[in-house]
Design an enzyme around this catalytic site. Structure first.
Site, PDB file in Angstrom:
ATOM      1  N   GLU A 147       1.717  -0.214  -4.926  1.00 42.78           N
ATOM      2  CA  GLU A 147       0.797   0.841  -5.364  1.00 42.78           C
ATOM      3  C   GLU A 147       1.615   2.119  -5.474  1.00 42.78           C
ATOM      4  OE1 GLU A 147      -3.286   3.055  -3.862  1.00 42.78           O
ATOM      5  OE2 GLU A 147      -1.682   2.643  -2.462  1.00 42.78           O
ATOM      6  N   ASP A 191       0.832  -1.199   0.000  1.00 44.82           N
ATOM      7  CA  ASP A 191       0.000   0.000   0.000  1.00 44.82           C
ATOM      8  C   ASP A 191       0.876   1.262   0.000  1.00 44.82           C
ATOM      9  OD1 ASP A 191      -2.780   0.998   0.312  1.00 44.82           O
ATOM     10  OD2 ASP A 191      -1.998   1.890   2.156  1.00 44.82           O
TER      11      ASP A 191
HETATM   12  C1  GLC Z   1      -4.397   2.922  -0.792  1.00 50.99           C
HETATM   13  C2  GLC Z   1      -5.567   1.975  -0.682  1.00 50.99           C
HETATM   14  C3  GLC Z   1      -6.758   2.750  -0.206  1.00 50.99           C
HETATM   15  C4  GLC Z   1      -6.436   3.329   1.147  1.00 50.99           C
HETATM   16  C5  GLC Z   1      -5.161   4.158   1.120  1.00 50.99           C
HETATM   17  C6  GLC Z   1      -4.652   4.460   2.484  1.00 50.99           C
HETATM   18  O1  GLC Z   1      -4.599   3.894  -1.743  1.00 50.99           O
HETATM   19  O2  GLC Z   1      -5.786   1.333  -1.919  1.00 50.99           O
HETATM   20  O3  GLC Z   1      -7.903   1.962  -0.152  1.00 50.99           O
HETATM   21  O4  GLC Z   1      -7.496   4.150   1.553  1.00 50.99           O
HETATM   22  O5  GLC Z   1      -4.124   3.474   0.460  1.00 50.99           O
HETATM   23  O6  GLC Z   1      -4.124   3.328   3.096  1.00 50.99           O
END
Ligand code: GLC
Ligand code: CA
Length: 546
Positions: free
Chosen positions: A280, A220
């Protein structure tokens, strides 16, 4: 051979993968189709209206039948519940709502028997405010835990102009007047990665789960973690820009030090055969995104451009071509994404109703043709639209922190319809209401109905996955993208064979010259005559070249 798993790298006492492949084959993750399970909404095993590990475990045969290679599970950790599990209280445990650690072990074992790998989500940028470290830091400013977060002494104004991605300032006050940083919700204090204890603890977490047989992690906010050491103002204000963050957010994201974290995590994974990290990385500059997937860093970084592209050939061609180029330069596969738990469902993004569905079906063929890995969000294989969630049922902090201005993400997180009964089979009979209301009309999208209908979107996904597994040109190998008016063509070659994915994004039937064999079409009306394939609007075909 994309859907095959590489030969066993099994921990002691575990059965080998059921679909072994020749040793010379490329690592499984390079071309894997990864199914994203939003755990809370997938299947409820114990009847409390909340999806859980037992429910997921019972549905593994469905995923095996569908033909995916792996599943990525959204966070399953004990959580403060402020952001759908992305506010973690204990990284080496399971939220009692979902089960316990033995359920994860049982899930991994069952999945393994079916030839499926399990990838967990890990959240290193921030913890929950209920995490014992943050609690200790709140209780005592001099506690060692305080240096694991970003605190600033009491003052009138917050330390800088940083904004939360969920709306409002990125700084909140503690009861004793200090400021603390949260780039997301106030319940998600950002960790200070300059404190070595933080790094050590996450490596322990990785090992904890890897020792239990998981095949890796979705990381994440992998572009976060470090912040500007002097906490200088950001040059611009945050707006949810089209393709992610850029120079306007230079002080909060994409700090050079973060790459060392991924190098260390990569070396941890290297101790465990066949594991992987997928990050991500929401940055506007794709070359910067690709740097996260250099050979000694994350195995892959999710590529979100398709997910953010309008249904028109220039946008899709640019999204595909630029990702192939950027990731190609670092030797990493592209990880293609058309849907996830943060974005509106693609049927709705592409215009909704029949048009949106036809386009989503065509987009599925496009996604599954491209070289690299493909991420399929649970429910997209059913053609689910974005659900209407009434304001009083909403849970997403984005909705609340924007004062209702932003709809939030609940509409793509509504529980899966498994059958056409009133409760859609999400929970056992007589269970509590599902945690988010399921629209009554979703019964028609139910898995049970679609499995009986050979023309369903579910069957299309299943067939596409089977064809992809048989054709090395799809998912592995190389691709080039081109457009001619409203027709987009991706030419995929692998092991000397070529398959073209042709998508008609226009409003008139297109004629595609071809002497090849049509392997699969996304919708009705495709026919061949005199060396040409007639392709109706919003339809895609896979054509194997002679
Ligand atoms: C990422 C996740 C999202 C979350 C954010 C904070 O973007 O995909 O769902 O709210 O991180 O952890
Ligand atoms: Ca449950």
């Amino acid at each position: 051979m994309s859907a095959r798993l590489v030969a066993a790298g099994t921990a002691a006492g575990q059965q080998p993968w059921s679909r072994p492949a020749p040793a010379q084959e490329q690592p499984w993750w390079r071309s894997a189709v990864v199914y994203q399970v939003y755990l809370r909404s997938f299947a409820d095993g114990n009847g409390d209206g909340i999806g859980d590990l037992a429910g997921l475990r019972a549905r593994l045969p469905y995923l095996s039948w569908l033909g995916v290679d792996a599943l990525w599970i959204n966070p399953h950790y004990p959580s403060g519940g402020a952001d759908g599990g992305y506010d973690v209280v204990d990284y080496r445990a399971v939220d009692p709502e979902y089960g316990d650690v033995s359920d994860v072990e049982a899930l991994v074992a069952d999945a393994r028997q079916l030839g499926l790998r399990v990838v967990l989500d890990v959240v290193p940028n921030h913890t929950s405010d209920r995490h014992p470290w943050f609690q200790a830091a709140l209780a005592d400013p001099d506690a060692p835990e305080a240096s694991r977060y970003h605190f600033a002494p009491p003052s009138e104004e917050p330390p800088n102009n940083w904004r939360s991605l969920f709306g409002g300032p990125a700084w909140s006050r503690t009861p004793d007047g200090r400021w603390y940083l949260h780039l997301f919700a106030p319940e998600q204090p950002d960790l200070n990665w300059r404190d070595p204890v933080v790094a050590e603890d996450f490596e322990r977490t990785l090992r904890f789960w890897l020792d239990r047989g998981v095949s890796g992690f979705r990381v994440d906010v992998a572009y976060g973690l470090y912040k500007d050491p002097e906490l200088r103002d950001n040059p611009g204000s945050y707006s949810p820009t089209l393709f992610g963050h850029g120079p306007e957010q230079a002080m909060t994201w994409n700090q050079p030090e973060v790459h060392d974290v991924w190098r260390r995590w990569r070396s941890v994974c290297d101790e465990y055969p066949d594991t992987m990290l997928v990050g991500e990385v929401c940055l506007a500059d794709l070359d910067e995104v690709a740097l996260y997937s250099r050979p000694d860093e994350l195995h892959q970084s999710l590529s979100f451009r398709l997910l953010k592209s309008r249904w028109e050939t220039p946008a899709f061609a640019e999204a595909i071509g630029s990702a192939l180029d950027a990731f190609g330069r670092v030797g990493a596969p592209v990880s293609w994404v058309l849907g996830n738990h943060d974005k509106d469902r693609m049927v709705s993004r592409f215009g909704g109703s029949e048009t949106g569905l036809a386009r989503a079906r065509a987009a599925a063929l496009l996604l599954l043709s491209l070289p690299g890995s493909a991420y399929v969000y649970a429910g997209d294989e059913l053609g689910l639209p974005q659900a209407h969630v009434p304001d009083e049922a909403k849970q997403d902090p984005i909705f609340f922190r924007s004062g209702g201005e932003r709809a939030g993400r609940d509409g793509c997180r509504v529980p899966m319809p498994w059958n056409a009964t009133a409760g859609v089979g999400f929970s056992p009979a007589g269970a509590a209401k599902p945690w988010l209301p399921v629209p009554a009309e979703w019964r028609r999208h139910a898995v049970s109905r679609q499995t009986r209908d050979s023309g369903s979107v579910l069957h299309l996904y299943r067939e596409a996955l089977a064809v992809r597994a048989e054709h090395p040109a799809l998912g592995t190998g190389e691709a080039t993208v081109s457009t001619r008016g409203d027709v987009l063509t991706v030419r995929c070659t692998g092991q000397g064979r070529t398959v073209r994915c042709v998508v008609n994004m226009g409003t008139d039937t297109a004629w595609v010259r071809s002497r090849g064999e049509v392997l699969l079409e996304s919708g009705p009306g495709v026919h061949t005559s005199a060396g040409s394939v007639a392709l109706p609007p919003d339809t895609a075909v896979w054509i194997a070249e002679d």
